[in-house]
Design an enzyme around this catalytic site. Structure first.
Site, PDB file in Angstrom:
ATOM      1  N   SER A   1      -2.298   4.725 -14.144  1.00 32.11           N
ATOM      2  CA  SER A   1      -3.200   4.411 -15.270  1.00 32.11           C
ATOM      3  C   SER A   1      -3.594   2.949 -15.401  1.00 32.11           C
ATOM      4  CB  SER A   1      -2.624   4.871 -16.626  1.00 32.11           C
ATOM      5  OG  SER A   1      -2.802   6.260 -16.808  1.00 32.11           O
TER       6      SER A   1
ATOM      7  N   ASP B   1       0.851  -1.192   0.000  1.00 28.61           N
ATOM      8  CA  ASP B   1       0.000   0.000   0.000  1.00 28.61           C
ATOM      9  C   ASP B   1       0.888   1.245   0.000  1.00 28.61           C
ATOM     10  OD1 ASP B   1      -1.745   2.066   0.557  1.00 28.61           O
ATOM     11  OD2 ASP B   1      -2.477   1.205   2.436  1.00 28.61           O
TER      12      ASP B   1
ATOM     13  N   ASP C   1      -6.033   6.900  -5.509  1.00 27.04           N
ATOM     14  CA  ASP C   1      -6.413   8.287  -5.200  1.00 27.04           C
ATOM     15  C   ASP C   1      -7.277   8.314  -3.932  1.00 27.04           C
ATOM     16  OD1 ASP C   1      -6.839  11.004  -5.449  1.00 27.04           O
ATOM     17  OD2 ASP C   1      -7.929  10.897  -7.350  1.00 27.04           O
TER      18      ASP C   1
HETATM   19  N1  AR6 Z   1      -1.363   1.470  -3.022  1.00 28.39           N
HETATM   20  C1  AR6 Z   1      -0.712   1.206  -4.180  1.00 28.39           C
HETATM   21  N2  AR6 Z   1      -1.350   0.960  -5.336  1.00 28.39           N
HETATM   22  C2  AR6 Z   1      -2.702   0.971  -5.319  1.00 28.39           C
HETATM   23  C3  AR6 Z   1      -3.459   1.239  -4.156  1.00 28.39           C
HETATM   24  C4  AR6 Z   1      -2.720   1.509  -2.961  1.00 28.39           C
HETATM   25  N3  AR6 Z   1      -3.331   1.776  -1.808  1.00 28.39           N
HETATM   26  N4  AR6 Z   1      -4.777   1.182  -4.473  1.00 28.39           N
HETATM   27  C5  AR6 Z   1      -4.864   0.875  -5.778  1.00 28.39           C
HETATM   28  N5  AR6 Z   1      -3.611   0.734  -6.299  1.00 28.39           N
HETATM   29  P1  AR6 Z   1      -6.160   3.486 -10.132  1.00 28.39           P
HETATM   30  P2  AR6 Z   1      -5.696   5.011 -12.629  1.00 28.39           P
HETATM   31  C6  AR6 Z   1      -3.202   0.412  -7.683  1.00 28.39           C
HETATM   32  O1  AR6 Z   1      -7.470   3.010 -10.631  1.00 28.39           O
HETATM   33  O2  AR6 Z   1      -5.855   3.793 -13.432  1.00 28.39           O
HETATM   34  C7  AR6 Z   1      -9.198   7.381  -9.603  1.00 28.39           C
HETATM   35  O3  AR6 Z   1     -10.577   7.380  -9.360  1.00 28.39           O
HETATM   36  C8  AR6 Z   1      -4.196  -0.281  -8.567  1.00 28.39           C
HETATM   37  O4  AR6 Z   1      -4.237  -1.671  -8.283  1.00 28.39           O
HETATM   38  O5  AR6 Z   1      -6.070   3.936  -8.718  1.00 28.39           O
HETATM   39  O6  AR6 Z   1      -4.544   5.939 -12.919  1.00 28.39           O
HETATM   40  C9  AR6 Z   1      -8.658   8.759  -9.969  1.00 28.39           C
HETATM   41  O7  AR6 Z   1      -9.366   9.782  -9.301  1.00 28.39           O
HETATM   42  C10 AR6 Z   1      -3.615   0.012  -9.939  1.00 28.39           C
HETATM   43  O8  AR6 Z   1      -2.567  -0.919 -10.224  1.00 28.39           O
HETATM   44  O9  AR6 Z   1      -5.598   4.739 -11.035  1.00 28.39           O
HETATM   45  C11 AR6 Z   1      -8.843   8.807 -11.442  1.00 28.39           C
HETATM   46  O10 AR6 Z   1     -10.164   9.200 -11.787  1.00 28.39           O
HETATM   47  C12 AR6 Z   1      -2.973   1.387  -9.771  1.00 28.39           C
HETATM   48  O11 AR6 Z   1      -2.939   1.623  -8.363  1.00 28.39           O
HETATM   49  C13 AR6 Z   1      -8.629   7.379 -11.883  1.00 28.39           C
HETATM   50  O12 AR6 Z   1      -8.943   6.574 -10.745  1.00 28.39           O
HETATM   51  C14 AR6 Z   1      -3.707   2.520 -10.459  1.00 28.39           C
HETATM   52  O13 AR6 Z   1      -5.133   2.307 -10.377  1.00 28.39           O
HETATM   53  C15 AR6 Z   1      -7.178   7.122 -12.246  1.00 28.39           C
HETATM   54  O14 AR6 Z   1      -7.051   5.819 -12.752  1.00 28.39           O
END
Ligand code: AR6
Length: 169
Positions: free
Chosen positions: A119, A11, A35
Site C-alpha cells: 500500500s 527487488d 505487481d
Molecule cells: N520489489 C520490491 N518492492 C517494490 C518493487 C519491487 N520490484 N517495485 C515497487 N516496489 P505499489 P500499492 C515497492 O505501488 O501501493 C499496482 O498497480 C514500492 O516502492 O507497487 O499496494 C497494483 O495492481 C512501494 O514501496 O503497491 C494495485 O493497483 C511498494 O512496493 C496498486 O498498484 C508498494 O507499491 C497497489 O498499490
C-alpha cells in the site's frame, strides 16, 4: 513466538524464499509497481491466467498462485487498503494483509516469506506508519512461518524496518 524478521533492500522478484507476497488490486488484474514487476518476472501470461481463476480478492484478504518462473515457489496476492486519511480502517486492513498472507503461507506449508511494503506506492499509505503495521503485525503473528523478509525498495523504508527491530540482511 513470531517469525524471525529481516529487513532487505532490493527487488522482491529476486527473493529466494518459499513465497513472495504481491501488493495486488482486488481484481487481481495486474498493474504497475511491484505487481507489474512480479508479473513480468513470473511470466505475464501464466500469472494472468492463474489470477483470473482466483476471481476477486477483497482488501485485507490473500490468495495464492504458483510462482511460475520466479525462484519462489508461490506468490501470495494480497490487496492493501487505499489510503484516505487514516479514518477508514486502513491500519486494520493493512494488518489483515500481513496476517492473512501468513495464514495462506501456513496452508501452503511455506516457511519463508518475503513481503513488499504493501500500500505504500500507488495506494498512498504513509510509509513510516505502514512499516510500523508491518513489523508489529508480523512480530505478533501466530504462524509456522520461520522467516519473514520485509523487502524495502528504498533506503528510507529499509532504515525504518531496521529501526523498528528487523535484522538488517
Ligand atoms: N520489489 C520490491 N518492492 C517494490 C518493487 C519491487 N520490484 N517495485 C515497487 N516496489 P505499489 P500499492 C515497492 O505501488 O501501493 C499496482 O498497480 C514500492 O516502492 O507497487 O499496494 C497494483 O495492481 C512501494 O514501496 O503497491 C494495485 O493497483 C511498494 O512496493 C496498486 O498498484 C508498494 O507499491 C497497489 O498499490
Amino acid at each position: 513466538m513470531g517469525p524471525r524478521l529481516q529487513a532487505v533492500l532490493g527487488d522482491i522478484t529476486a527473493e529466494l524464499v518459499d513465497a513472495i507476497v504481491n501488493a495486488a488490486n482486488s481484481r487481481l488484474a495486474g498493474g504497475g509497481g511491484v505487481d507489474g514487476a512480479i508479473h513480468r518476472a513470473a511470466g505475464t501470461a501464466e500469472l494472468h491466467a492463474a489470477c483470473a481463476e482466483l476471481g476477486r480478492c477483497p482488501p485485507g484478504e490473500a490468495k495464492a498462485t504458483p510462482g511460475f518462473r520466479l525462484r519462489a515457489r508461490w506468490i501470495i496476492h494480497t490487496v492493501g487498503p487505499v489510503w484516505s486519511g487514516g479514518n477508514r480502517d486502513e491500519a486494520a486492513v493493512l494488518a489483515s494483509c500481513y496476517r492473512r498472507s501468513l495464514a495462506v503461507a501456513d496452508e501452503l506449508g511455506a516457511r519463508s516469506v518475503a513481503f513488499p511494503a504493501i500500500s505504500t506506492g500507488v495506494y498512498g499509505y504513509p510509509p513510516d506508519q505502514a512499516a510500523e503495521v508491518a513489523v508489529g503485525t508480523v512480530g505478533r503473528a501466530d504462524t509456522e512461518v520461520q522467516l519473514v523478509r520485509l523487502v524495502a525498495f528504498d533506503q528510507a523504508t529499509f532504515d525504518r524496518y531496521r529501526d523498528l527491530g528487523a535484522d538488517p540482511a
